[in-house]
Motif scaffolding. Sequence first.
Motif, PDB file in Angstrom:
ATOM      1  N   ILE A   1     -16.518  -7.354  42.124  1.00 16.74           N
ATOM      2  CA  ILE A   1     -17.664  -7.589  41.249  1.00 16.74           C
ATOM      3  C   ILE A   1     -18.949  -7.791  42.032  1.00 16.74           C
TER       4      ILE A   1
ATOM      5  N   GLY B   1     -21.000  -4.759  43.064  1.00 17.16           N
ATOM      6  CA  GLY B   1     -21.552  -4.131  41.875  1.00 17.16           C
ATOM      7  C   GLY B   1     -22.807  -4.838  41.406  1.00 17.16           C
ATOM      8  N   VAL B   2     -22.791  -6.147  41.486  1.00 19.13           N
ATOM      9  CA  VAL B   2     -23.978  -6.905  41.092  1.00 19.13           C
ATOM     10  C   VAL B   2     -25.141  -6.556  42.005  1.00 19.13           C
TER      11      VAL B   2
ATOM     12  N   ILE C   1     -25.596  -3.726  43.551  1.00 19.77           N
ATOM     13  CA  ILE C   1     -26.069  -2.396  43.149  1.00 19.77           C
ATOM     14  C   ILE C   1     -26.967  -2.510  41.922  1.00 19.77           C
ATOM     15  N   MET C   2     -26.482  -3.249  40.929  1.00 17.85           N
ATOM     16  CA  MET C   2     -27.243  -3.387  39.697  1.00 17.85           C
ATOM     17  C   MET C   2     -28.621  -3.971  39.949  1.00 17.85           C
TER      18      MET C   2
END
Lengths: 330, 337, 310
Positions: free
Chosen positions: C278, C281-282, C284-285
């Motif tokens: 996770i 991904g955070v 990246i976001m």
Amino acid sequence: MAALLEIQNLKTYFQTYQGLVKAVDGISCFIGEREIIGLVGESGCGKSVSMLSIMQLIPSPPGQIVDGKILFDGQDLLQFKAKGEEMSFIRGGKIAMIFQEPMTSLNPVLTIRRQLTESLEVHLDMDSFSARERAIELLKLVGIPDAETRIEDYPHQFSGGMRQRVMIAMALSCSPKIIIADEPTTALDVTTQAQLLELMKEMVIHFNTSLIIVTHNLGIVARYAERIYVMYSGRIIESGRAEDIFEDPRHPYTIGLLNCVPRLGETRKRRKLVPIVGLPPNLINMPPFCAFLPRCAYQIEICKQEPWPPLRSVGDQHEVSCHIDVQERQ
Amino acid sequence: MDETGFWSSCYKKFFQKYKMTTYIIRRLLMGLLIVLIVTIMIFLFMRLLPGDPLEVYINQSDMSNLSPDQLQQLRQKFGLDKPMPIQYIHWISGVFRGDFGRSIYYDIQVRRLIVERLPVTIHLGFLAFILSGLLGISAGVICALKRGTWIDTVVTFLANIGITMPSFWVGIILIYLLALKAGWLPVHGYTSPFEDFWLSTKQVIMPVICLSLFSIASLTRLTRSSMLEVIKQDYIRTAWAKGLRERVIIMRHTIKNALIPVITVMGLQIAFIFGGSVLIETVFNIPGVGRLMTQSVMQQDFQVVQAGALIIAIVVVLINLIVDISYGWLDPRIRYE
Amino acid sequence: MNKGFDLEKKPEIQFQNLDSPKWEEGSPPYSEFRRIISVFFSRPLPVIGLFIIILLILTAIFAPFIAPYDPYKMNILKKLRPPSHEHLLGTDSLGRDTLSRIIYGSRTSVIIGISAIGISSLIGLSLGLLAAFFGGAWYHIIMRFIDALMAFPMLLLALLIASLLGVGMKNVIIALSIGMIAPPCRLMCGVAMSIKENDYILAARTMGMSNFRIMVEQILPNAFPPLLVMITIGLGATILAEAGLSFLGIGIIPPTPAWGSMVNDGYKFLLTNPVLSISPGVAIMLVVFGFNMMGDGLRDALDPRLRGVI
């Protein structure tokens, strides 16, 4: 004659990035039945905004009608909400408007037929078949050739002058009491201008409508208007019958405007075009004295201290908003 | 009723349909041309591979067992000794007959692999496309109409977040929450809807959400801004000045115009969805063309890679064609250029 | 009703003697640059975006100073630890500190993003200029080529190129560059086509300006505002694409820290250590969000008419 539409002290302001623009700052005028009146002024003087205020088409986040009454048919139009049923009933049905830019004023993805029949269906409750017939008649009336076939065309297939004729047809379609023409011919060439203005005059007589012509072109109002209002910086500074305005102008601005118009056959006097020097004032930052002062040739002491006075009568239906009496200064 | 008027108007409507037909034909021809260029690109690409061109057809380890003579024979068999244009024609005619070659890894006709996997990818992609179109456009319209209210702020913010999320990561989180923790949905796998509709639907929910997420968010943003632009136009002011009601103005005048740029973008979205399927099929272990491509690239199974790329590109061009045609229907100005 | 006015009756005036009291005309000094800046900073999201991007660039540059551990350092004894005081985001399957890997991963993303966008914009712009300026056959050839290129989903294209060239950062950059040629090319072509017919281009030609100069000096600057917006948003898209490629194992491969491959590594341990998957991904976001918001802000400030286009 009894007034069909009367505007009392209309004020429309715009809240912009740079400040509060007082586009229309207290104007009062009226129009009677079957009258043609002209509203004249430079770009930016507030004439279009005042007409849009009648129709309540002012874009609302920046703009707002802050004061005034617009009396039509015994009711104050400003009491109605801009998007409400009453205004929808009046727009198109009782008061119609023709805009300046024919190239962008028609919806590009709908046929001319659709755009004509929709107001017929809404205001006159016609079914689509008879609405189509009526639309073809209207197109023929405004002088569009081959109306039966061209009615299925899209706006981009018409020239500017043709599109403006379609707009005129749309405005006339529900036989409104008043048509407001906002600089209807400014975007077109001179020949088309003349044709369209003649057309509008014929139609107005034919349909028994009143017409308000908004323009900066004195030539147009000279020929067609019965009464004229002259606007400057959001106010009406002179109003009267066309003869009075042209032959006996009382406001320095009006005089200056008339001097700007070149005329034929003046070579013997070698008259130079005398422009009005300077620029109109910034509507955000209005001075406390007369707004026309920097460009006025007739200044007196009081002009530098007080803003311009309300309209006072100087003749039959002739009013002026100025401290001095031009005639006396001669 | 005026007889001549009626007939000339009929003729006019027919003429407009004719213009539409010419437009469609022109677009079709353009599409064919693009497919042609695509085939040339793929062909050249495969020929650019370093190493022996024979590797495209035969496993490397097998090759080392063969003598130079046998290698030469194989080269002749696959037409590798002929000039490039001939090889291209050879390949293209094979494609027309449905012969995409033989997979090195699976040792079966590539055609069979494609036929098995393509419907799966199309199933998911189609659902994602429809979902993104419906949700995205409606959300955008609603946001534009309710501009400034809390609905607009919240949905726009969600859309702004939505375009930042990597689809595979969303898939992983969804699996974690909905499958592993809550146990509502199956972790991965795929069943054809014709076999077991209910199971198929449950399996398909998460992948389709992942595939469509970016498109929904981006279409929402786009539709919203397009609507706001159209609302400011002069012809909308004319519509108000005619005394039409707000609802009519929105439905008939505004939306049709606002959709014009949106429809164009939807064509691009389909390529994006297919790209996403490469990732999503890996995450959810779905036997589609996307996962096939990934595996084949890893396994250096070039015939499959070639065929897969061609098929996907053709599907994309096809859908763009359909999108272009609806664009022509929406915007009459286009038909006449 | 043709009225003949007797206009000779008007007074003849001379405009002299125009003295009026001193009055500060106008509003505060107006400059386009100021307007752009004030529109950009007038809403919170673009500012937040700018802040995030600055943070990203600083993190990438100063990674060695910010990261608590060496991202490559393995420690099998400490593998798969959950977040703790020592390791704020825990450790991965080889005992490497997740937080440090994420910090160093920013370098990968920034380098790949800037390179890919830079190369693709250069190529795309040139192609678009050529196509629009010379028109005719050039235009058709280049545009059809771009259309064919756009028929391939970007990820697929990157897959193909990776299959050709192999894995590694350089090849990822090449793959993404080729995939991102289409938008700037179309943009430049559109801008150039709309300006090409203007009279000032004709005037430049009459003066004897070479084609190259006309293209670079006259036409190219008109594309800067939308191009700037496109680049900003394209950076976000490139980072997402690179993440996807690394996730598949085709882009950056371990041990180089890259957010996409970190998500892939963590996928296996989803049930026990979800943080591994996770957290990258955070990251990246956040970064993509930053670029997008900055791009939106730029676009609204430079030319709101682009809202439907980019």
